[in-house]
Design a protein around this motif. Structure first.
Motif, short mmCIF file in Angstrom:
data_model
loop_
_atom_site.label_atom_id
_atom_site.label_comp_id
_atom_site.label_asym_id
_atom_site.label_seq_id
_atom_site.Cartn_x
_atom_site.Cartn_y
_atom_site.Cartn_z
N ILE A 88 -7.25 43.10 -14.56
CA ILE A 88 -7.35 41.98 -13.61
C ILE A 88 -8.79 41.96 -13.09
N ASN A 90 -10.60 40.30 -10.95
CA ASN A 90 -10.99 40.12 -9.55
C ASN A 90 -10.45 41.24 -8.66
N LEU A 91 -9.81 42.22 -9.26
CA LEU A 91 -9.35 43.38 -8.50
C LEU A 91 -10.24 44.57 -8.86
N LEU A 99 -1.79 48.48 -8.71
CA LEU A 99 -0.88 47.48 -9.27
C LEU A 99 0.07 48.15 -10.26
N LEU A 102 2.81 50.14 -8.39
CA LEU A 102 3.77 49.42 -7.55
C LEU A 102 5.20 49.59 -8.01
N ILE C 172 -1.13 41.71 -4.93
CA ILE C 172 -0.37 41.09 -6.02
C ILE C 172 -0.70 39.60 -6.11
N ARG C 174 -3.46 38.12 -5.21
CA ARG C 174 -4.78 37.96 -5.81
C ARG C 174 -4.71 38.17 -7.32
N ALA C 175 -3.96 39.20 -7.74
CA ALA C 175 -3.87 39.50 -9.16
C ALA C 175 -3.17 38.36 -9.91
N ARG C 178 -5.04 35.36 -11.02
CA ARG C 178 -5.83 35.45 -12.22
C ARG C 178 -4.99 35.60 -13.49
#
Lengths: 239, 406, 293
Positions: A88, A90-91, A99, A102, C172, C174-175, C178
């Motif tokens: 991802i 932008n992370l 992520l 989770l 989540i 934000r992810a 994308r």
């Protein structure tokens, strides 16, 4: 552990997988071989539920997972590392890893997992933790996606062409990592074009060869070596 | 293909039938903006008109047959209104009316002039002025400048001399501003400045610093509908309406109601009718009670004007015994007495303006209860607001004003 | 400056900030929805309108403006969640314009429904006690309610940023903005995230409507221009970027405010002019692709 029985998968009207049946046994590395576009990635996507099969049955550890949405399949203990890597962008690296964690809810100790899992396999990610995923190099992104799948603590990891586009040095590194994963008890379903790497990973491994959406043959690396003319016919390269 | 053909034929049949129905008997074809920012006001016009129709028909209709009022939605757009008028005229309708926009009213008037239809406006309209007047149009409400004449008399005598104005940037706003400038001179007022704002403005706060810097005795607000509501609410938010009077060139009972507490005793506005007049005129009492009972709310000035227009038109048809001869009906309309909720009025023969008073109302703010939202503080007779026919024909003195920034 | 007292200029800035704050609330919500669902929510102004009506109802029932605002946000978020779940969800993956058309239809039908339910006459929401009026501060008139809106919006935006940056759910979102498929593959029920994101987005619009209600009165058609204007703000900021929506909202607030001072009649047109100028310099808006969420 994972059994596919006669699955047929379509993209719109085009029939991609024809009666594909295969079995992944606990603890092994199963390699799917074949030329580009024969349905290897589609097989992984069918298992994951991204492209659900129209007919046939997929069972994982005895439960039917056919047609379940990806997130439910993931929660059963299967993780997919897709071909395009899909960090991802932008992370941050750390967030990408979070992520991945989770799925384990509150049971997971995030710091501990970082220390014991991520840095053990990928010490290099340590210094990149606060960089954006999109800013990593190709090799680092591949490591991140593997690490992200790993922190979910899957029992089956499906890895789609992990060495594609990587430098030779990194290709070997990825190979080592896969071996280490198996040694740690993760079952692996691998799609790979680098046959030498893919067939020389472990004692405990088998391979299936696909052509035009069909499974054509299967066996251990030795067995394939014995029938190498047939194999070379399907793959179009010398083994 | 076959289905399309059937559909076309079916549509043709429907249209043909409605055409035949439209031209039959006494018909008044109107268009008001039932959708858009003035929908509530337009709805009131429709109600007033339909109530008049009901009374006419209850009394035997026009020449023994039930009369008809068609109400179409102009959507506050000139071209839509014109299309409706053309369509109705094409089906034999000779009497048209309606409106809420001065601009559209002029378009309708021009169409009526060219096609020799009778047009009655029940909103502010400049159709009696200068070359706009052609003899086919009637004004059931007032000319914009009349309200400024009425308000100026009150404001410059009671509130002070220095004023600034906030004006909606379109034809009606400009006419009103011109009216204020003329009357300011007449009453010795001091004009400090004007701000134009686009139609549909929601935030007026950004105009306030400039106004405060000018230190006026009162603010003149010349806009309508939701623009007016927003402006007053935001003046009140700043505590402005506590000290600085606001004079609204044309207001509406619905606006007063939906502005709430902010429309307080320091806010004044003009209307041509307020239901409180029922204490003054017995005719008003009858009208207001009946309307209120029928529709659950009191009539507004717009509703009253539409009522008077509709009722007068059909009455004139009955008297002249024609539903088609426009010239005869016009002649009757300017001769007969109009029995209106405000007593006996007339359409002035030379320019067809209804000779009626203009009211100055004052808000009640927190003391408002239900529809009891304003007090009538002055009723200015038409003799003090309406210019002579000669002046109207030359559009003086109002038409001669040079507007700031235009 | 141009012979205008500096106090007036400062007041102009404050009013511009307050106006911008409403745009910020709407545009950030619109941006979140676009980022997550790739749907331009044509009904955004409709939810703003529903926010104003919900505030009206809750305020008149409870007698408290604050209860009204809180209830309005909650009610509209619920309506938003249901809209996404029952109406939009079945349309994803179909022709990409279907969800767009649906929001468009919603924007046409709901105001008519409100006309039928509440009538054409606007509903009054009074200013909260204590926030009416202004205080004078060094010759500058500072309206209390506007100041409150500025501060409150700033707090909401900081909270939104902390939520997006610090919480798991924010991460989540934000992810998923994308790569929602990958997020799904990682075991997250993204379908629920979409519902949540849509509810969050329209909740912000509702907050804008509830805070705006005392200034304008609630009418069924109040959302129409608001949809267009918040879309302009989002385009200026860069589609899908919350930071861009905030910056865009503040810019538009100041543009309207200062154009009002010098040439009031052009204050609305100026919004579109500002958009054209900014897009000429930065075709993807201020925070284009790179700054998405």
């Amino acid at each position: 552990m994972l059994v596919l029985e006669n699955i047929n998968t379509y993209y719109g009207y085009s029939h991609i997988l024809h009666d594909v049946s295969l079995e992944v046994k606990e603890g092994e590395i199963l390699v799917l071989l074949g030329r580009n576009g024969v349905g290897k990635s589609t097989t992984l996507k069918s298992i994951m539920g991204i492209q659900a099969p129209k007919t046939g049955k997929i069972t994982f550890e005895g439960s039917d997972i056919t047609g379940l949405p990806p997130f439910k399949v993931a929660r059963m203990g299967i993780s997919l590392i897709p071909e395009e890597r899909r960090v991802i962008p932008n992370l941050t690296v750390l967030e990408n890893l979070k992520l991945g964690m989770l799925i384990r809810g509150k049971e997971v100790n995030r710091e501990e997992t970082m220390e014991n899992v991520v840095f053990k396999y990928f010490p290099r990610l340590k210094e990149r933790l606060h960089q954006l995923g999109g800013s990593l190099s190709g090799g680092e992104q591949q490591m991140l996606t593997i690490a992200r799948a790993l922190v979910a603590n899957p029992r089956l990891m499906m890895i789609d062409e992990p060495t594609e586009g990587l430098m030779p040095l990194l290709v070997d590194e990825i190979g080592e990592i896969i071996k280490k994963l198996q040694a740690d008890g993760v079952t692996i379903l691998l799609v790979e074009q680098n046959y030498r790497l893919a067939l020389g990973l472990s004692e405990k491994q088998r391979a299936y060869i696909m052509e035009k959406g069909h499974i054509k043959m299967s066996g251990s690396p030795q067995e394939l070596q014995e029938r190498h003319e047939e194999v070379e016919h399907y793959l179009g390269v010398k083994l | 293909m076959k289905r399309i053909l059937i559909a076309i034929v079916a549509m043709g049949l429907v249209l043909g039938m409605s055409g035949a129905a439209l031209a039959d008997g006494a018909v008044f074809g109107t268009a008001v903006p039932l959708t858009g920012p003035y929908a509530a006001m337009a709805e009131d016009m429709k109600k007033g008109s339909l109530m008049a129709l009901e009374e006419i028909n209850a009394a035997g209709g026009v020449m023994g047959k039930p009369a008809k009022v068609i109400v179409r939605d102009s959507m506050l757009k000139g071209d839509v209104a014109l299309r409706h008028f053309k369509d109705m005229a094409g089906q034999g309708v000779k009497f048209i009316g309606g409106n809420l926009s001065g601009g559209i009213s002029l378009v309708a008037n021009e169409y009526a002039c060219k096609n020799h239809l009778l047009y009655i406006a029940y909103c502010h309209t400049s159709l009696p002025l200068g070359k706009e007047f052609c003899g086919w149009g009637f004004t059931a409400a007032v000319i914009p400048y009349q309200t400024t004449a009425a308000l100026a008399n009150f404001a410059f005598n009671k509130l002070g001399k220095k004023w600034v104005s906030i004006t909606a940037d379109y034809r009606w706003g400009h006419d009103i501003l011109g009216g204020w400038l003329v009357n300011s001179k007449k009453y010795g007022g001091e004009f400090l400045g004007n701000i134009y704002h686009p139609l549909g403005t929601r935030d007026f706060s950004t105009y306030i610093p400039k106004i405060l810097a000018l230190k006026p005795d009162f603010i003149v607000l010349s806009n309508y509908g939701t623009d007016q509501t927003s402006a007053i609410k935001q003046f009140a938010e700043l505590g402005l309406t506590k000290k600085l009077p606001v004079v609204i060139s044309k207001t509406h009972i619905v606006t007063i109601k939906e502005t709430g507490k902010a429309y307080n005793e320091n806010v004044y506005g003009s209307v041509t009718f307020y239901w409180g007049l029922q204490d003054k005129y017995p005719e008003a009492k009858k009208f207001v009670q009946k309307f209120w009972k029928k529709y659950g709310q009191p009539p507004s000035a717009d509703g009253e004007a539409a009522y008077v227009a509709t009722k007068s038109l059909f009455t004139a048809m009955n008297k002249t015994k024609t539903t088609t001869d426009v010239k005869k009906v016009i002649k009757e309309l300017v001769t007969m007495k109009l029995h209106t909720p405000k007593g006996i009025n007339r359409f002035r023969a030379c320019d067809h303006v209804r000779e009626q008073s203009v009211l100055v109302v004052q808000g009640k703010g927190a003391k408002a209860k239900g529809w009891d939202v304003a007090t009538v503080v002055a009723e200015v007779p038409y003799t003090e607001t309406l210019q002579s026919c000669e002046n109207n024909k030359k559009d003086i003195p109002y038409g001669a004003v040079k507007l700031p920034g235009k | 400056m141009f012979g205008i007292p500096v106090e007036v200029l400062i007041m102009q800035v404050i009013f511009g900030l307050a106006l911008g704050a409403i745009y910020v609330l709407l545009a950030s919500g619109l941006s979140i929805i676009f980022g997550l669902l790739d749907v331009i929510n044509f009904a955004h102004g409709t939810f703003y309108m529903l926010g104003a009506y919900a505030a009206f109802m809750a305020t008149s029932l409870s007698g408290s403006f604050w209860v009204g605002v809180a209830a309005s946000v909650v009610i509209v978020m619920l309506i938003g969640a249901m809209t996404e779940y029952f109406l939009l969800k079945p349309l994803y993956g179909e022709w990409p314009f279907y969800p767009l058309l649906l929001t468009f239809g919603f924007a046409v039908a709901v105001p008519d429904l409100m006309k039928a339910l509440f009538g054409l006459i606007g509903k009054v929401v009074e200013y909260p006690e204590g926030l009416v009026g202004a205080f004078i501060w060094g010759g500058v008139l500072v309206p209390k309610y506007r100041l409150f809106i500025i501060i409150f919006t700033a707090v909401v935006m900081i909270a939104l940023f902390l939520f997006l940056k610090r919480s798991d759910l924010g991460m989540i979102i934000r992810a998923a903005t994308r790569d929602s498929l990958m997020v799904n593959v990682l075991g997250v029920n993204t379908s629920r995230i979409w519902t949540t994101g849509f509810a969050l987005g329209v909740g912000l619009a509702a907050l804008g409507g509830a805070l705006h209600a005392p200034m304008v009165s609630a009418i069924p058609d109040m959302g129409v221009e608001m949809t267009v204007e918040s879309f302009v703000v989002v385009v200026i900021g860069g589609l899908g970027s919350v930071g861009g929506a905030i910056l865009g909202g503040l810019i538009i607030g100041q543009v309207v405010s200062f154009v009002s001072l010098f040439a009031g009649e052009y204050s609305q047109v100026a919004i579109f002019f500002a958009m054209a100028v900014i897009l000429m310099v930065r075709p993807r808006g201020l925070f284009g692709e790179a700054g998405r969420l």
